[in-house]
Design a protein around this motif. Structure first.
Motif, PDB file in Angstrom:
ATOM      1  N   SER A  91       0.816  -1.215   0.000  1.00 52.08           N
ATOM      2  CA  SER A  91       0.000   0.000   0.000  1.00 52.08           C
ATOM      3  C   SER A  91       0.849   1.265   0.000  1.00 52.08           C
ATOM      4  O   SER A  91       0.403   2.317  -0.484  1.00 52.08           O
ATOM      5  N   LYS A  95       0.349   4.317  -2.512  1.00 47.29           N
ATOM      6  CA  LYS A  95       0.249   5.711  -2.062  1.00 47.29           C
ATOM      7  C   LYS A  95       1.252   6.589  -2.803  1.00 47.29           C
ATOM      8  O   LYS A  95       0.940   7.721  -3.186  1.00 47.29           O
ATOM      9  N   TRP A 111      -5.423   9.945   1.905  1.00 47.68           N
ATOM     10  CA  TRP A 111      -5.144   8.511   1.844  1.00 47.68           C
ATOM     11  C   TRP A 111      -5.548   7.846   3.148  1.00 47.68           C
ATOM     12  O   TRP A 111      -4.981   8.124   4.206  1.00 47.68           O
ATOM     13  N   VAL A 113      -6.080   4.243   3.354  1.00 52.56           N
ATOM     14  CA  VAL A 113      -6.039   2.814   3.046  1.00 52.56           C
ATOM     15  C   VAL A 113      -5.566   2.047   4.274  1.00 52.56           C
ATOM     16  O   VAL A 113      -4.438   2.247   4.748  1.00 52.56           O
ATOM     17  N   LEU A 118      -2.461  -4.968  -1.205  1.00 48.11           N
ATOM     18  CA  LEU A 118      -3.625  -5.401  -1.968  1.00 48.11           C
ATOM     19  C   LEU A 118      -3.184  -6.335  -3.077  1.00 48.11           C
ATOM     20  O   LEU A 118      -2.113  -6.145  -3.676  1.00 48.11           O
ATOM     21  N   LEU A 126      -8.072   0.043  -7.643  1.00 42.41           N
ATOM     22  CA  LEU A 126      -8.022   1.209  -6.766  1.00 42.41           C
ATOM     23  C   LEU A 126      -7.420   2.415  -7.486  1.00 42.41           C
ATOM     24  O   LEU A 126      -7.933   3.534  -7.374  1.00 42.41           O
ATOM     25  N   GLU A 146      -9.920   4.829   0.231  1.00 44.11           N
ATOM     26  CA  GLU A 146      -9.987   3.844   1.303  1.00 44.11           C
ATOM     27  C   GLU A 146      -9.923   2.437   0.724  1.00 44.11           C
ATOM     28  O   GLU A 146     -10.421   2.194  -0.379  1.00 44.11           O
ATOM     29  N   ALA A 147      -9.348   1.532   1.481  1.00 45.48           N
ATOM     30  CA  ALA A 147      -9.323   0.121   1.087  1.00 45.48           C
ATOM     31  C   ALA A 147      -9.149  -0.738   2.332  1.00 45.48           C
ATOM     32  O   ALA A 147      -8.284  -0.466   3.165  1.00 45.48           O
ATOM     33  N   THR A 148      -9.994  -1.730   2.453  1.00 47.95           N
ATOM     34  CA  THR A 148      -9.871  -2.705   3.532  1.00 47.95           C
ATOM     35  C   THR A 148      -9.848  -4.093   2.909  1.00 47.95           C
ATOM     36  O   THR A 148     -10.403  -4.298   1.827  1.00 47.95           O
ATOM     37  N   LEU A 156     -13.138  -1.434  -1.719  1.00 44.25           N
ATOM     38  CA  LEU A 156     -12.492  -0.191  -2.096  1.00 44.25           C
ATOM     39  C   LEU A 156     -13.526   0.931  -2.123  1.00 44.25           C
ATOM     40  O   LEU A 156     -14.668   0.720  -2.546  1.00 44.25           O
TER      41      LEU A 156
END
Length: 228
Positions: A91, A95, A111, A113, A118, A126, A146-148, A156
């Motif tokens: 990540s 970024k 940002w 994330v 990922l 993304l 955002e990302a989980t 995403l």
């Protein structure tokens, strides 16, 4: 909003050669500005009668080269193989790529994330959602990314907020797989490609908008589940 596909509203089909041609057109469009600026600056440096503009021309060379590099590095993963090998993308690298692109546009990057890395398809998606976020806020504002990730895949979210933030309805439809009535072009192909990444990974992507706000949501399955 997510929409359910029917026989009257099918996912659009596009030949590989047409997809490649349209994505190349999009990439060339993005690179024209910094490359043209480089050419203009070099012309000034070659002009002996423009010695008083030399410092400005050198600064333009530096800035244009930086922009071209940032866009190429970003596109290498967003549109290309991005290292070719399958696996996870850190990540922090995502970024860095996003920050480089945002340095060339008006909206500011926020940002958020949470995932430390990922899977490549989620990472590529993304970055494509970042492009859509930027284009949705042409007058500036913020684009929150955002990302989980869980064992099943990744969620995403990209939120563009700013004055007159909006998305072309044709692009929102293309994200969900619909072909514009007048066909794809270098702009509408990018959201279609983003949605295609999600669908190929067993997921989906959509956009919703309200006043001065556009939200993109995408779900991506991990490779093992997508293949199941």
């Amino acid at each position: 909003m997510m929409t359910e596909r029917t026989a009257e509203n099918p996912i659009a089909e596009l030949s590989p050669e047409n997809l490649a041609a349209l994505l190349c057109a999009r990439l060339c469009h993005d690179l024209v500005s910094p490359v043209a600026a480089l050419g203009a600056a070099l012309s000034v440096l070659d002009d002996e009668d423009a010695a008083d503009m030399r410092d400005d021309a050198l600064e333009l060379v530096r800035e244009s080269a930086k922009q071209a590099q940032a866009k190429l590095e970003f596109a290498r993963l967003a549109f290309g193989a991005g290292g070719s090998a399958p696996g996870m993308i850190d990540s922090l690298e995502l970024k860095r790529l996003a920050a480089g692109l945002f340095n060339t546009v008006k909206p500011e990057l926020v940002w958020k994330v949470a995932a430390p890395s990922l899977e490549k398809s989620a990472a590529r998606l993304l970055l494509n959602l970042c492009i859509l976020g930027i284009e949705s806020a042409p007058r500036g504002g913020t684009v929150t990314v955002e990302a989980t990730e869980s064992g099943g895949g990744a969620r995403l979210r990209v939120l563009a907020e700013g004055m007159k933030a909006k998305i072309d309805p044709k692009h929102a439809a293309a994200l969900e797989g619909q072909k514009p009535d007048d066909g794809f072009d270098g702009r509408s192909i990018q959201p279609f490609y983003a949605g295609m990444i999600a669908r190929s990974a067993g997921g989906r992507a959509s956009a919703s908008s309200s006043e001065d706000r556009v939200e993109f949501i995408a779900l991506v399955m991990n490779p093992a589940q997508a293949a199941a």
